[in-house]
Design a protein around this motif. Structure first.
Motif, PDB file in Angstrom:
ATOM      1  N   GLU A  18       2.977  -4.386   3.262  1.00 52.77           N
ATOM      2  CA  GLU A  18       2.684  -5.476   2.332  1.00 52.77           C
ATOM      3  C   GLU A  18       1.404  -6.182   2.756  1.00 52.77           C
ATOM      4  O   GLU A  18       1.205  -6.454   3.932  1.00 52.77           O
ATOM      5  N   ASP A  52       0.831  -1.208   0.000  1.00 56.51           N
ATOM      6  CA  ASP A  52       0.000   0.000   0.000  1.00 56.51           C
ATOM      7  C   ASP A  52       0.861   1.251   0.000  1.00 56.51           C
ATOM      8  O   ASP A  52       2.093   1.185   0.013  1.00 56.51           O
ATOM      9  N   GLN A  53       0.222   2.433  -0.021  1.00 57.53           N
ATOM     10  CA  GLN A  53       0.953   3.702  -0.114  1.00 57.53           C
ATOM     11  C   GLN A  53       1.844   3.968   1.089  1.00 57.53           C
ATOM     12  O   GLN A  53       2.771   4.756   1.012  1.00 57.53           O
ATOM     13  N   ASP A  54       1.566   3.283   2.226  1.00 52.28           N
ATOM     14  CA  ASP A  54       2.405   3.449   3.417  1.00 52.28           C
ATOM     15  C   ASP A  54       3.559   2.448   3.453  1.00 52.28           C
ATOM     16  O   ASP A  54       4.318   2.412   4.417  1.00 52.28           O
ATOM     17  N   GLY A  55       3.668   1.598   2.416  1.00 52.85           N
ATOM     18  CA  GLY A  55       4.743   0.619   2.350  1.00 52.85           C
ATOM     19  C   GLY A  55       4.437  -0.694   3.044  1.00 52.85           C
ATOM     20  O   GLY A  55       5.308  -1.545   3.184  1.00 52.85           O
ATOM     21  N   ILE A  75      -2.752  -3.656  -9.940  1.00 58.25           N
ATOM     22  CA  ILE A  75      -2.721  -2.979  -8.643  1.00 58.25           C
ATOM     23  C   ILE A  75      -1.931  -3.780  -7.623  1.00 58.25           C
ATOM     24  O   ILE A  75      -1.745  -3.349  -6.498  1.00 58.25           O
ATOM     25  N   SER A  76      -1.462  -4.955  -8.034  1.00 55.55           N
ATOM     26  CA  SER A  76      -0.682  -5.792  -7.132  1.00 55.55           C
ATOM     27  C   SER A  76       0.536  -6.328  -7.862  1.00 55.55           C
ATOM     28  O   SER A  76       0.681  -6.164  -9.065  1.00 55.55           O
TER      29      SER A  76
END
Length: 173
Positions: free
Chosen positions: A7, A2-5, A30-31
Motif C-alpha cells: 500500500e 501496487d502489483q506486489d500488494g 489507478i488508486s
C-alpha cells in the motif's frame, strides 16, 4: 496498492477536497480511497462535468484551477520527500494540515489526525518509529501536544522554523 500488494499512501483528503482526478485521462482510476472516519462523498462523473462546463462558464476555469492545484501539491510532495529531513517532512505535513483546516474555518491549531502513524510514515516515506520519535520530540519541545489522534500546535513559529518554511501566514485562533 501496487502489483506486489504494497500500500502506498498518496494523500489525505479533507472535507470539500476533490480526489479521483487521476481517471480523467484514461477513464480508469489507478488508486483507491479508504475512509478513516464517517465520510460523505459526492460523485461527479467527468462526462457530466464536461457537459455542465459548456453551460456554466466558471466551472471550466474552476476545474483548471483544481487540476493545477493538484499538480502543484504533487510537485511539492516530491520535493518534500527528496530534499527534506524527517523532522522537516513532519513539520510541513502538520503545517499543511493546519492551513487546510483553517481554509475550512476550522481550528488551525487543534485538530484530529484520523490516520495511523504508519499511514503518516507511508505518506512521508518514513518508518513508523521515526514518526513516533519526532512526535515525541515535538511534544518534549513544547511545540505540539498530542493525545491519541488529537493534536494541538502550541508554538506555530517554532514549527515553521523546524520545517524550514520561514514564518508562515499568521494563524487565527
Amino acid at each position: 496498492v501496487d502489483q506486489d500488494g504494497n500500500e502506498h499512501v498518496i494523500n489525505f483528503y479533507l472535507p470539500g477536497e476533490m480526489f479521483g482526478l487521476d481517471a480523467i485521462s484514461s477513464g480508469q482510476h489507478i488508486s483507491s480511497a479508504k475512509a478513516l472516519e464517517t465520510t460523505a462523498i459526492c460523485e461527479f462523473p467527468f462526462n457530466r462535468i464536461e457537459e455542465l462546463s459548456s453551460q456554466i462558464h466558471n466551472l471550466q476555469s474552476h476545474m483548471y484551477r483544481l487540476l493545477s492545484k493538484q499538480i502543484s501539491e504533487d510537485q511539492r510532495l516530491q520535493w518534500l520527500l527528496s530534499k527534506k529531513t524527517a523532522e522537516e517532512r513532519i513539520g510541513n505535513f502538520l503545517l499543511d494540515l493546519s492551513h487546510r483546516y483553517q481554509q475550512r474555518h476550522l481550528s488551525p491549531t487543534a485538530f484530529r489526525l484520523p490516520m495511523a502513524r504508519t499511514d503518516i510514515g507511508n505518506y512521508l516515506g518514513l518508518a513508523v518509529e521515526t514518526v513516533s520519535r519526532i512526535f515525541t520530540r515535538l511534544q518534549t519541545s513544547d511545540i505540539l501536544r498530542v493525545e491519541g489522534h488529537e493534536v494541538e500546535i502550541l508554538n506555530h513559529h517554532q514549527l515553521c522554523m523546524l520545517s524550514h518554511t520561514g514564518e508562515a501566514e499568521p494563524v487565527n485562533v
